[in-house]
Design a protein around this motif. Structure first.
Motif, PDB file in Angstrom:
ATOM      1  N   ALA A 161       0.851  -1.191   0.000  1.00 28.27           N
ATOM      2  CA  ALA A 161       0.000   0.000   0.000  1.00 28.27           C
ATOM      3  C   ALA A 161       0.885   1.239   0.000  1.00 28.27           C
ATOM      4  O   ALA A 161       1.971   1.235   0.584  1.00 28.27           O
ATOM      5  N   ARG A 162       0.389   2.281  -0.630  1.00 35.21           N
ATOM      6  CA  ARG A 162       1.118   3.540  -0.690  1.00 35.21           C
ATOM      7  C   ARG A 162       0.236   4.659  -0.141  1.00 35.21           C
ATOM      8  O   ARG A 162      -0.946   4.748  -0.480  1.00 35.21           O
ATOM      9  N   ARG A 163       0.849   5.494   0.672  1.00 32.63           N
ATOM     10  CA  ARG A 163       0.141   6.668   1.173  1.00 32.63           C
ATOM     11  C   ARG A 163       0.613   7.881   0.385  1.00 32.63           C
ATOM     12  O   ARG A 163       1.809   8.122   0.258  1.00 32.63           O
ATOM     13  N   LEU A 164      -0.336   8.648  -0.105  1.00 33.34           N
ATOM     14  CA  LEU A 164      -0.048   9.848  -0.871  1.00 33.34           C
ATOM     15  C   LEU A 164      -0.481  11.078  -0.074  1.00 33.34           C
ATOM     16  O   LEU A 164      -1.254  10.965   0.882  1.00 33.34           O
ATOM     17  N   PRO A 165      -0.003  12.257  -0.442  1.00 33.40           N
ATOM     18  CA  PRO A 165      -0.419  13.472   0.280  1.00 33.40           C
ATOM     19  C   PRO A 165      -1.946  13.617   0.310  1.00 33.40           C
ATOM     20  O   PRO A 165      -2.641  13.210  -0.625  1.00 33.40           O
ATOM     21  N   PRO A 168      -9.458 -10.238   3.683  1.00 30.76           N
ATOM     22  CA  PRO A 168      -9.054  -8.838   3.569  1.00 30.76           C
ATOM     23  C   PRO A 168      -7.962  -8.416   4.559  1.00 30.76           C
ATOM     24  O   PRO A 168      -7.500  -7.278   4.519  1.00 30.76           O
ATOM     25  N   GLU A 169      -7.529  -9.329   5.424  1.00 32.49           N
ATOM     26  CA  GLU A 169      -6.620  -8.940   6.505  1.00 32.49           C
ATOM     27  C   GLU A 169      -5.263  -8.441   5.997  1.00 32.49           C
ATOM     28  O   GLU A 169      -4.706  -7.481   6.542  1.00 32.49           O
ATOM     29  N   ALA A 170      -4.696  -9.088   4.966  1.00 32.46           N
ATOM     30  CA  ALA A 170      -3.385  -8.667   4.462  1.00 32.46           C
ATOM     31  C   ALA A 170      -3.461  -7.244   3.902  1.00 32.46           C
ATOM     32  O   ALA A 170      -2.633  -6.391   4.216  1.00 32.46           O
ATOM     33  N   ALA A 171      -4.471  -6.974   3.071  1.00 34.45           N
ATOM     34  CA  ALA A 171      -4.616  -5.640   2.492  1.00 34.45           C
ATOM     35  C   ALA A 171      -4.868  -4.597   3.583  1.00 34.45           C
ATOM     36  O   ALA A 171      -4.304  -3.495   3.555  1.00 34.45           O
ATOM     37  N   ALA A 172      -5.692  -4.959   4.563  1.00 29.82           N
ATOM     38  CA  ALA A 172      -5.989  -4.027   5.655  1.00 29.82           C
ATOM     39  C   ALA A 172      -4.723  -3.701   6.436  1.00 29.82           C
ATOM     40  O   ALA A 172      -4.475  -2.540   6.792  1.00 29.82           O
ATOM     41  N   ALA A 173      -3.900  -4.713   6.715  1.00 32.54           N
ATOM     42  CA  ALA A 173      -2.665  -4.486   7.470  1.00 32.54           C
ATOM     43  C   ALA A 173      -1.691  -3.625   6.675  1.00 32.54           C
ATOM     44  O   ALA A 173      -0.977  -2.778   7.234  1.00 32.54           O
ATOM     45  N   HIS A 174      -1.639  -3.805   5.347  1.00 27.70           N
ATOM     46  CA  HIS A 174      -0.771  -2.957   4.512  1.00 27.70           C
ATOM     47  C   HIS A 174      -1.203  -1.496   4.596  1.00 27.70           C
ATOM     48  O   HIS A 174      -0.356  -0.587   4.651  1.00 27.70           O
ATOM     49  N   LEU A 175      -2.496  -1.260   4.623  1.00 25.82           N
ATOM     50  CA  LEU A 175      -2.985   0.118   4.725  1.00 25.82           C
ATOM     51  C   LEU A 175      -2.633   0.725   6.084  1.00 25.82           C
ATOM     52  O   LEU A 175      -2.219   1.882   6.173  1.00 25.82           O
ATOM     53  N   VAL A 176      -2.771  -0.059   7.138  1.00 30.37           N
ATOM     54  CA  VAL A 176      -2.407   0.425   8.475  1.00 30.37           C
ATOM     55  C   VAL A 176      -0.910   0.705   8.539  1.00 30.37           C
ATOM     56  O   VAL A 176      -0.473   1.715   9.118  1.00 30.37           O
ATOM     57  N   ALA A 177      -0.107  -0.179   7.946  1.00 29.39           N
ATOM     58  CA  ALA A 177       1.345   0.025   7.935  1.00 29.39           C
ATOM     59  C   ALA A 177       1.701   1.320   7.208  1.00 29.39           C
ATOM     60  O   ALA A 177       2.578   2.076   7.649  1.00 29.39           O
ATOM     61  N   ALA A 178       1.027   1.593   6.082  1.00 28.72           N
ATOM     62  CA  ALA A 178       1.308   2.818   5.338  1.00 28.72           C
ATOM     63  C   ALA A 178       0.974   4.053   6.167  1.00 28.72           C
ATOM     64  O   ALA A 178       1.683   5.061   6.106  1.00 28.72           O
ATOM     65  N   LYS A 179      -0.087   3.967   6.946  1.00 30.97           N
ATOM     66  CA  LYS A 179      -0.456   5.108   7.798  1.00 30.97           C
ATOM     67  C   LYS A 179       0.575   5.318   8.900  1.00 30.97           C
ATOM     68  O   LYS A 179       0.985   6.460   9.174  1.00 30.97           O
ATOM     69  N   TYR A 223       6.626  11.231 -10.952  1.00 31.90           N
ATOM     70  CA  TYR A 223       6.775  11.030  -9.503  1.00 31.90           C
ATOM     71  C   TYR A 223       6.228   9.671  -9.071  1.00 31.90           C
ATOM     72  O   TYR A 223       6.831   8.989  -8.242  1.00 31.90           O
ATOM     73  N   GLY A 224       5.082   9.290  -9.623  1.00 31.44           N
ATOM     74  CA  GLY A 224       4.507   7.994  -9.264  1.00 31.44           C
ATOM     75  C   GLY A 224       5.414   6.839  -9.646  1.00 31.44           C
ATOM     76  O   GLY A 224       5.628   5.911  -8.865  1.00 31.44           O
ATOM     77  N   LYS A 225       5.966   6.898 -10.852  1.00 28.97           N
ATOM     78  CA  LYS A 225       6.879   5.841 -11.304  1.00 28.97           C
ATOM     79  C   LYS A 225       8.112   5.799 -10.426  1.00 28.97           C
ATOM     80  O   LYS A 225       8.609   4.718 -10.078  1.00 28.97           O
ATOM     81  N   GLN A 226       8.627   6.975 -10.073  1.00 33.46           N
ATOM     82  CA  GLN A 226       9.796   7.028  -9.192  1.00 33.46           C
ATOM     83  C   GLN A 226       9.483   6.435  -7.835  1.00 33.46           C
ATOM     84  O   GLN A 226      10.316   5.730  -7.243  1.00 33.46           O
ATOM     85  N   MET A 227       8.286   6.681  -7.334  1.00 34.03           N
ATOM     86  CA  MET A 227       7.896   6.171  -6.025  1.00 34.03           C
ATOM     87  C   MET A 227       7.895   4.638  -5.995  1.00 34.03           C
ATOM     88  O   MET A 227       8.269   4.017  -4.995  1.00 34.03           O
ATOM     89  N   LEU A 228       7.521   4.020  -7.124  1.00 36.05           N
ATOM     90  CA  LEU A 228       7.440   2.559  -7.164  1.00 36.05           C
ATOM     91  C   LEU A 228       8.809   1.893  -7.221  1.00 36.05           C
ATOM     92  O   LEU A 228       8.905   0.668  -7.088  1.00 36.05           O
ATOM     93  N   LEU A 229       9.853   2.666  -7.413  1.00 39.03           N
ATOM     94  CA  LEU A 229      11.198   2.083  -7.456  1.00 39.03           C
ATOM     95  C   LEU A 229      11.705   1.673  -6.082  1.00 39.03           C
ATOM     96  O   LEU A 229      12.686   0.937  -5.974  1.00 39.03           O
ATOM     97  N   THR A 230      11.068   2.150  -5.036  1.00 38.07           N
ATOM     98  CA  THR A 230      11.470   1.791  -3.671  1.00 38.07           C
ATOM     99  C   THR A 230      10.315   1.100  -2.956  1.00 38.07           C
ATOM    100  O   THR A 230       9.139   1.371  -3.233  1.00 38.07           O
ATOM    101  N   ALA A 231      10.653   0.205  -2.048  1.00 35.06           N
ATOM    102  CA  ALA A 231       9.623  -0.483  -1.273  1.00 35.06           C
ATOM    103  C   ALA A 231       8.957   0.501  -0.314  1.00 35.06           C
ATOM    104  O   ALA A 231       9.602   1.433   0.167  1.00 35.06           O
ATOM    105  N   PRO A 232       7.679   0.317  -0.032  1.00 37.40           N
ATOM    106  CA  PRO A 232       7.030   1.221   0.923  1.00 37.40           C
ATOM    107  C   PRO A 232       7.647   1.075   2.310  1.00 37.40           C
ATOM    108  O   PRO A 232       8.074  -0.025   2.696  1.00 37.40           O
ATOM    109  N   PRO A 233       7.733   2.153   3.055  1.00 41.40           N
ATOM    110  CA  PRO A 233       8.321   2.066   4.397  1.00 41.40           C
ATOM    111  C   PRO A 233       7.462   1.214   5.327  1.00 41.40           C
ATOM    112  O   PRO A 233       6.237   1.122   5.171  1.00 41.40           O
ATOM    113  N   ARG A 234       8.133   0.607   6.285  1.00 35.06           N
ATOM    114  CA  ARG A 234       7.421  -0.220   7.265  1.00 35.06           C
ATOM    115  C   ARG A 234       7.498   0.417   8.647  1.00 35.06           C
ATOM    116  O   ARG A 234       8.510   1.021   9.010  1.00 35.06           O
ATOM    117  N   PRO A 235       6.433   0.294   9.433  1.00 38.01           N
ATOM    118  CA  PRO A 235       6.477   0.842  10.793  1.00 38.01           C
ATOM    119  C   PRO A 235       7.284  -0.057  11.714  1.00 38.01           C
ATOM    120  O   PRO A 235       7.620  -1.202  11.369  1.00 38.01           O
TER     121      PRO A 235
END
Length: 340
Positions: free
Chosen positions: A196-200, A217-228, A266-278
């Motif tokens: 999941a990706r969080r945008l402005p 839905p648990e995996a997708a839900a957890a990815h969204l929480v992690a992005a937050k 910018y979007g393409k550049q963003m996908l070059l790195t893994a999303p940050p993890r909490p």
């Protein structure tokens, strides 16, 4: 002044002095002091006049005998000197005075140039960055959401257009306040985006692969929480506006919108790195509060579980959630959000 005349201490010479233009010329002895010329009677050695050395001016530069007058004196006195050493002494004083006068002007000029260069440096190097940071700090939620949507529009060029099946989006709209917050939005794109990706503007994006390959839905839900948890909107706004640049940001501050194309790439550049993890401990605590197990999320990152052992072993619901996150019908509708 004394330094300028060190080699002329106790210097004396003969000269011709006239008290007024109509007075006869009189022979005098000229003596150089620390700051004065003393004109004395050669017979009695009685001082007849004192001139301030800094105020002595030469009336006939380059000619001999040299004729001097006290420029700061109201009298009409004059002095003729033909002794080379005495002339040199008086000229040395004037040179020292001019040097001293020129130095402050040169110093002031140098300081002025330095000040101008400093201001230019501020304008060129500091001001644009400061304005971008200020714009990111003061951007209202609606403006931040607009920046997020510009990024999402660029992201669609890589992932495909946003999935818009109404029944699936309705499920996301129902789930969003519980997972993220009342003002957030969640969108699904057809292509994978590594979680999941969080945008402005509190805008979240997930790939359809998280819905199609998971048992629930648990995996997708957890990815969204992690992005937050792993990001904050201030940093996201700043990164986006730094990418846009100074002039697009100036337009945003004055007209309220970024120019077309400001976020291209910018979007393409963003996908070059893994999303940050909490941080694991905080993440597990929040998942426990929301009733979401962590193992489905951990297995989506690493099916073997070897690199995510804390998330597997620390699962707050190792036997599955006590209450389903979605009903079966809701889950099916969500999985079909990209269909049709």
């Amino acid at each position: 002044m004394t330094t300028a005349l060190t080699e002329f201490q106790r210097l004396e010479a003969q000269g011709l002095w006239r008290a007024t233009p109509d007075a006869p010329m009189r022979e005098v002895i000229i003596s150089v002091g620390d700051a004065t010329l003393t004109l004395s009677d050669p017979k009695t050695e009685r001082p007849m006049s004192h001139w301030s050395l800094p105020a002595v001016t030469r009336l006939n530069p380059g000619k001999l005998p040299a004729i001097y007058a006290p420029a700061d004196d109201a009298s009409d006195e004059t002095l003729e000197v033909d002794d080379p050493l005495m002339i040199k002494a008086i000229e040395r004083v004037h040179h020292a005075i001019e040097t001293r006068r020129a130095h402050p002007r040169g110093l002031r000029g140098g300081l002025t140039v330095f000040a101008v260069l400093a201001v230019l440096a501020v304008l060129i190097f500091w001001l644009p960055d400061a304005i971008v940071r200020h714009a990111a700090h003061i951007a209202p939620p609606a403006q931040a959401r607009m920046v997020g949507k510009d990024i999402l529009a660029d992201l669609e060029g890589t992932t495909g257009r946003i999935c818009q099946r109404e029944s699936g989006q309705a499920v996301l709209n129902w789930l969003t306040p519980r997972l993220i917050g009342a003002d957030a939005e969640i969108r699904v794109v057809p292509g994978p985006i590594s979680g999941a990706r969080r945008l402005p503007g509190d805008l979240y994006v997930i790939g359809n692969d998280l819905l199609l390959t998971a048992a629930g839905p648990e995996a997708a839900a957890a990815h969204l929480v992690a992005a937050k948890l792993a990001t904050n909107d201030d940093d996201l706004r700043l990164a986006a506006l730094e990418y846009a640049g100074f002039w697009p940001v100036m337009r945003l501050m004055t007209l309220g919108t970024l120019p077309d194309g400001a976020m291209v790439g910018y979007g393409k550049q963003m996908l070059l790195t893994a999303p940050p993890r909490p941080e694991d401990r905080q993440f597990l605590t929040v998942l426990g509060e929301l009733g979401i197990p962590s193992e489905p999320y951990a297995r989506s990152l690493d099916p073997t579980g070897r690199t995510v052992i804390p998330l597997v072993e620390g699962d707050p619901f190792p036997n599955g959630p006590t209450k389903p996150l979605l009903t079966s019908d809701q889950w099916r509708a969500l999985q079909q959000i990209c269909a049709g």
